[in-house]
Design an enzyme around this catalytic site. Structure first.
Site, PDB file in Angstrom:
ATOM      1  N   ASP A 209      -2.689   2.477 -12.192  1.00  0.00           N
ATOM      2  CA  ASP A 209      -2.171   2.793 -13.517  1.00  0.00           C
ATOM      3  C   ASP A 209      -0.761   3.379 -13.435  1.00  0.00           C
ATOM      4  O   ASP A 209      -0.497   4.259 -12.615  1.00  0.00           O
ATOM      5  CB  ASP A 209      -3.114   3.805 -14.187  1.00  0.00           C
ATOM      6  CG  ASP A 209      -2.683   4.183 -15.585  1.00  0.00           C
ATOM      7  OD1 ASP A 209      -2.798   3.337 -16.480  1.00  0.00           O
ATOM      8  OD2 ASP A 209      -2.227   5.327 -15.772  1.00  0.00           O
ATOM      9  N   GLU A 268      -5.926  -1.181   6.412  1.00  0.00           N
ATOM     10  CA  GLU A 268      -7.020  -0.766   7.298  1.00  0.00           C
ATOM     11  C   GLU A 268      -8.349  -1.379   6.864  1.00  0.00           C
ATOM     12  O   GLU A 268      -9.327  -1.346   7.620  1.00  0.00           O
ATOM     13  CB  GLU A 268      -7.146   0.759   7.303  1.00  0.00           C
ATOM     14  CG  GLU A 268      -5.947   1.496   7.881  1.00  0.00           C
ATOM     15  CD  GLU A 268      -6.135   2.997   7.792  1.00  0.00           C
ATOM     16  OE1 GLU A 268      -7.304   3.458   7.836  1.00  0.00           O
ATOM     17  OE2 GLU A 268      -5.124   3.718   7.662  1.00  0.00           O
TER      18      GLU A 268
END
Length: 549
Positions: A209, A268
């Site tokens: 956002d 990751e």
């Protein structure tokens, strides 16, 4: 003509060309009879979502919150607000979505927290506590005025006086939404760990956002805007936010370091993704900058297609400009969301089925990924609410010139003959408009000619054609009321022509094309040799055979 190369997609790049269905949890399905939608309610409706032929769901915030801005004011990033359910409900929802081949993207509101967040409660106590600098604090000017003239998106100064510290704190949105200080390395590390929490729970990505609001610049006054033109949600003549050029309060160069830190985290967890919301005067440039290379956001979207302007000139200029700037970056297109007037009202006051099909075809044939807001597949119109029915702080503040965002957030209509259209057994948090009953899912489900079934058919068609998902794109000039382009991937080349005119058109073209055997019925334009016939608001998608000679 602009050209962008074909993009090869790996298994981890599922998001390239994905269609993401946005769910506003409060308004999707109430499972426990409190009038508010919840996570178990979404779980109940997963088969419906899968039937749409979308690739992922995006869940607007469900975190613990005082709900001053309906979940975009988070007081605990790692827990679920009780009105929506529990962490176990999230786990069940993720598992069930994955079982249906749906990825799960969740909202992350990183630029600010709620003023009820423990970090802020500690920060505001003194100027020398461990989190004293985790938020943006500043001394007043000599006359006691706020440090700068910066304005809040929701109206008024972006600075709020705090008597504990005898300083102002920055809030780009509500006063109850203080901005985090991303210039502080401990803040960045803490936010990264909040995001990691959800990656460990198995979510597939994040919608970020107001991501260009994370860092602020020098505490200098913003200059006045030369003209107030419609754009980002706060840029309106009735809102002082729109009177400034926002040079110092957002979209700072230091923001890129924040994005790169987030991207390293996502890397990751192979196969996860990010889509950033960009609200800026130069949002297409920022979209390009924020998604180029493999160290920043995977995707971004802006408000450039969320305005009142549905002219083919504006639409084509927007997508062409994006293609010219984005290089190896990746856009995510949206025509509606929880912050703007419903598409069926904003672009078509009559909610014409032909025009709504045309807009859907435009959205689903551009190069990029797509966000589809709940109810767009039904053609829901904007709800017309009275002032006493509003709950959105923006609508209450700016009434009557701006009615706020409640009109696009009313409950999904599931069953035409049921009270509250099958959303809830009790009066919901916002009313279901009478006009939405006729557009309910069960009513449209049984109508082969409905917009719902046209949406399913076009989404299934898109899935079958790699050129529409990840192919390169070439725009062509054909007619002032027609957007025409080709999409190409591997051995497949498709011609697309979209007639934005209310008149039938017969045009001589430079290409020979042939019909596609699997084209759904909404594709009603026809190529015959090098001649194209388009009905009013007609759609043509065909296999490009060769250029005419």
């Amino acid at each position: 003509m602009s050209t962008i190369r074909d993009t090869q997609v790996s298994a981890h790049d599922w998001w390239r060309g994905a269609v993401i269905y946005q769910i506003y949890p409060r308004s999707f399905q109430d499972s426990n009879g409190d009038g508010i939608g919840d996570l178990p309610g979404i779980l109940e409706r997963l088969d419906y979502i899968a039937s749409l032929n979308v690739d992922a769901i995006w869940l607007s915030p469900f975190f613990t919150s005082p709900m001053k801005d309906f979940g975009y004011d988070i007081s605990d990033y790692r827990d679920v607000d009780p009105m929506f359910g529990t962490l176990e409900d999230v786990d069940r929802l993720v598992e069930a979505a994955h079982a249906r081949g749906l990825k799960v993207i969740i909202d992350q509101v990183l630029s600010h927290t709620s003023d009820a967040h423990p970090w802020f409660e500690e920060s505001r106590q003194s100027r020398d506590n461990p989190r004293a600098d985790w938020y943006v604090w500043a001394d007043p000017r000599p006359d006691g005025a706020p440090p700068t003239n910066w304005q809040s998106v929701f109206g008024g100064s972006a600075w709020q006086w705090d008597t504990r510290r005898c300083q102002y704190y920055l809030h780009n949105f509500l006063t109850e939404q203080p901005d985090l200080n991303f210039h502080h390395p401990e803040v960045v590390t803490a936010i990264v760990e909040e995001v990691r929490f959800w990656l460990e729970r198995g979510v597939d990505g994040f919608r970020l956002d107001a991501i260009n609001f994370c860092t602020h610049g020098e505490l200098k006054d913003n200059p006045p805007r030369r003209e107030i033109a419609e754009g980002f949600i706060g840029v309106r003549p009735d809102n002082p936010y729109g009177y400034q050029q926002h040079l110092h309060d957002k979209t700072q160069p230091e923001n890129l370091a924040v994005l790169e830190r987030l991207r390293r985290l996502l890397d990751e967890y192979p196969g996860t993704t990010s889509v950033g919301e960009i609200g800026d005067d130069d949002s297409l440039r920022v979209m390009a900058e924020y998604t180029q290379g493999d160290q920043r956001l995977h995707m971004a979207y802006s408000f450039d297609l969320l305005t009142e302007n549905a002219s083919p000139e504006h639409l084509q200029a927007t997508v062409r400009s994006m293609e010219a700037q984005i290089g190896d970056g990746w856009p995510c297109w949206a025509l509606g969301n929880h912050d703007v007037t419903r598409l069926a009202t904003r672009w078509d006051a009559d909610a014409s089925p032909a025009r709504l099909r045309l807009y859907l075809a435009f959205l689903l044939t551009q190069r990029g990924s797509v966000c589809l807001y709940q109810g767009e597949e039904l053609g829901l119109s904007e709800a017309q609410l009275r002032h006493d029915q509003l709950v959105d702080p923006a609508g209450i503040t700016f009434w009557p010139r701006y009615k706020g965002r409640d009109g696009c957030r009313t409950p999904m209509p599931w069953q035409a003959g049921e009270s509250h259209a099958g959303f809830s057994r009790v009066s919901p948090w916002l009313p279901v408009p009478d006009a939405h009953h006729a557009l309910a899912v069960d009513h449209q489900d049984n109508d082969p000619a409905s917009l719902l079934n046209a949406s399913r058919d076009l989404l299934a068609f898109r899935r079958r054609h790699p050129a529409l998902i990840r192919g390169d794109i070439h725009y062509h000039s054909l007619h002032e009321e027609v957007i025409c382009f080709t999409r190409h991937s591997g051995g497949e080349s498709l011609l697309i022509a979209l007639n934005f005119s209310a008149q039938a058109l017969t045009l001589e073209t430079a290409w020979r094309a042939e019909a596609l055997e699997d084209a759904p019925g909404m594709i009603n334009g026809h190529w015959q040799a090098d001649r194209l016939t388009l009905p009013p608001h007609g759609i043509a998608i065909a296999r490009c055979v060769s250029e005419a000679h």
